[in-house]
Enzyme design. Structure first.
Site, PDB file in Angstrom:
ATOM      1  N   ALA A  65       0.835  -1.214   0.000  1.00 32.59           N
ATOM      2  CA  ALA A  65       0.000   0.000   0.000  1.00 32.59           C
ATOM      3  C   ALA A  65       0.870   1.265   0.000  1.00 32.59           C
ATOM      4  CB  ALA A  65      -0.917  -0.010   1.223  1.00 32.59           C
ATOM      5  N   PRO A  66       0.405   2.316  -0.675  1.00 30.73           N
ATOM      6  CA  PRO A  66      -0.906   2.471  -1.324  1.00 30.73           C
ATOM      7  C   PRO A  66      -0.984   1.956  -2.753  1.00 30.73           C
ATOM      8  CG  PRO A  66       0.270   4.539  -1.405  1.00 30.73           C
ATOM      9  CD  PRO A  66       1.149   3.600  -0.624  1.00 30.73           C
ATOM     10  N   GLY A  67       0.133   1.462  -3.308  1.00 30.12           N
ATOM     11  CA  GLY A  67       0.076   0.855  -4.627  1.00 30.12           C
ATOM     12  C   GLY A  67       0.989   1.450  -5.667  1.00 30.12           C
ATOM     13  N   LYS A  74       4.303   1.296  -6.063  1.00 30.93           N
ATOM     14  CA  LYS A  74       5.273   0.339  -6.579  1.00 30.93           C
ATOM     15  C   LYS A  74       4.589  -0.851  -7.250  1.00 30.93           C
ATOM     16  CE  LYS A  74       8.946   1.949  -3.552  1.00 30.93           C
ATOM     17  NZ  LYS A  74       8.243   3.194  -3.191  1.00 30.93           N
ATOM     18  N   GLU A 116      -0.581  -6.370   1.940  1.00 32.10           N
ATOM     19  CA  GLU A 116      -0.635  -5.238   2.872  1.00 32.10           C
ATOM     20  C   GLU A 116      -1.298  -5.702   4.151  1.00 32.10           C
ATOM     21  OE1 GLU A 116      -0.313  -2.283   5.113  1.00 32.10           O
ATOM     22  OE2 GLU A 116       0.638  -2.132   3.127  1.00 32.10           O
ATOM     23  N   ASP A 127       9.474  -2.580   0.208  1.00 36.50           N
ATOM     24  CA  ASP A 127       9.524  -1.143   0.509  1.00 36.50           C
ATOM     25  C   ASP A 127       9.103  -1.003   1.975  1.00 36.50           C
ATOM     26  OD1 ASP A 127       9.878   1.606  -0.124  1.00 36.50           O
ATOM     27  OD2 ASP A 127       7.702   1.822  -0.213  1.00 36.50           O
ATOM     28  N   CYS A 139      12.253   5.146   2.572  1.00 33.76           N
ATOM     29  CA  CYS A 139      12.267   6.581   2.249  1.00 33.76           C
ATOM     30  C   CYS A 139      12.904   7.333   3.413  1.00 33.76           C
ATOM     31  CB  CYS A 139      10.869   7.096   1.934  1.00 33.76           C
ATOM     32  SG  CYS A 139       9.665   6.876   3.252  1.00 33.76           S
TER      33      CYS A 139
END
Length: 449
Positions: free
Chosen positions: A112-114, A116, A134, A178, A231
């Site tokens: 989520a949120p989508g 990647k 998720e 991620d 990130c």
């Protein structure tokens, strides 16, 4: 960004990391951030998209991506039609790094949120399958909605990585991790991340990231690839997690990305193969990624797959009627019934016992009392020109604006009953035509406010 300057611990960490570049980094945090957009090649080419919306330069490492400056596109009819995904430019890095290896069975572990997931879909080789996971149900719902908008028939599951690892032992050819992080790379975008930052949370994140990465390794096939990304900018959540992981799993080896990725990223923070983006070195936010390959020979573990879908029997004629009316080229073997809905199934492999399915593909028809009604997913699945019951309007027309607001439209459509409304020929959603009126079937949760 005065909160950062006042945070002494963060100040020291970044100065130790960047040295003489620290002042450039702080200055960059006060500049206007750049946004990005990525063409959804399931529906449109990047060249065609650039003629529909105002875009800037191409993103160097993402062939389908563009920089956009100061433009708000969230309410664009083309966005509603799934022609593009709004994504921060640096966030496109991890998938771009693993792109040459996206074939076979692919897992987006923290999906989520989508962003990647939808990027993976545009790189997957023919015959490949993407499973999106998720753990947080509310976020899984956002993920499923974004996949539906892009017309993607992906399986969405909702499991913790530690619960999932035993369900898919050494099954996936490529895994994107991620990982949730402290968010230092997004300080310019999200000021709450600045206020919440502390060293204790960094260490908590690193411990969780390491466990997620270990679960991913258990699900990766020999000769498969993982890309790990965050990130955030500190070494604790990035290089230190990777170095610890490589020490425990010496058959996992870092892989150099291709030249386009290398040109846009920084090295030299403890592991030469890792990739970093800083706001002062690239036109985007902060990001970290490391691509790795599993050099190991192990015995194949057999997995017992279950088919969660009911076979199509008595419903076959009704389903075929709807597909025939809408001129949709789908085969019965690609469809399955789950609950009251007919889904486009991404594969016939099935799901291991005990895996929680959040959405088993793309829902296209609702069945009730022996009758079928098309769902929004059927419209999003369609490509331009693939429905003989379509009425199209220009993007700036009052009809498209009314449709996105949920209003009925006065129109003598060339068909009766259910059909598709399109923006410049690109399917946007469903309508039902009757006596010069197009009844609105755009889902309420997606309408313009």
């Amino acid at each position: 960004m005065s909160e950062i300057i006042d945070n002494e611990a963060f100040f020291k960490q970044m100065k130790d990391l960047l040295g003489e570049e620290y002042d450039e980094y702080i200055s960059a945090l006060s500049s206007e951030r750049t946004r990005g957009v990525r063409a959804n090649t399931l529906k449109i080419s990047p060249e065609e998209l650039s003629e529909k919306i105002p875009v800037g330069a191409k993103i160097p490492f993402e062939k389908n991506g563009f920089f956009i400056d100061g433009i708000k596109l969230g309410n664009s009819p083309y966005h509603h039609a799934g022609l593009f995904y709004l994504q921060e430019p640096s966030a496109m890095l991890p998938v771009a790094a693993i792109a040459p290896y996206l074939k076979g069975k692919i897992l987006d572990l923290c999906a989520a949120p989508g962003g990647k997931s939808t990027q993976i879909l545009n790189y997957m080789q023919d015959g490949s399958e993407l499973i999106c996971n998720e753990v947080v149900e509310a976020r899984a719902n956002i993920l499923a909605s974004n996949l539906e908008r892009m017309g993607a028939a992906c399986t969405v599951i909702s499991m913790s990585p530690s619960s999932l690892e035993n369900k898919y032992p050494e099954y996936f050819d490529a895994i994107v991790v991620d990982a949730p992080c402290s968010g230092e790379g997004m300080f310019r975008k999200e000021e709450t991340a600045v206020r919440d930052w502390n060293l204790a949370n960094v260490k908590t994140c690193a411990a969780r990231q390491y466990e997620i990465l270990k679960s991913a390794e258990k699900m990766l096939k020999p000769d498969g690839y993982i890309v790990y990304s965050t990130c955030t900018l500190n070494k604790v959540e990035n290089e230190e997690v990777i170095l610890k992981f490589l020490d425990e799993f010496p058959y996992m080896q870092p892989v150099e990305p291709d030249e386009n990725v290398r040109k846009c990223t920084r090295r030299g923070f403890g592991l030469s193969e890792t990739m970093r983006i800083f706001p002062h070195t690239f036109n985007g936010e902060g990001h970290f990624a490391c691509l790795m390959k599993k050099h190991a020979e192990t015995d194949t573990v057999k997995i017992k797959f279950l088919n969660p879908f009911s076979p199509i029997k008595a419903e076959k004629n009704e389903i075929e009627r709807i597909l025939r009316d809408m001129d949709v080229d789908l085969q019965m073997q690609d469809l399955g019934i789950f609950g009251d809905n007919v889904y486009i199934r991404p594969s016939d492999t099935g799901i291991p016992q005990g895996v929680r399915i959040f959405r088993g593909g793309l829902p296209i028809i609702q069945l009730k009392n022996g009758r079928g009604e098309p769902l929004h997913g059927l419209a999003t699945y369609l490509k331009k020109g693939r429905c003989n019951k379509t009425v199209s309007f220009p993007a700036e027309s009052k009809e498209i604006d009314a449709y996105l607001k949920g209003e009925a439209i006065q129109c003598d459509a060339p068909f009766g009953g259910y059909g598709v409304i399109a923006v410049d020929g690109y399917p946007l959603g469903l309508v039902k035509s009757n006596n010069g009126i197009l009844k609105n079937h755009y889902p309420k949760g997606l309408r313009k406010r």
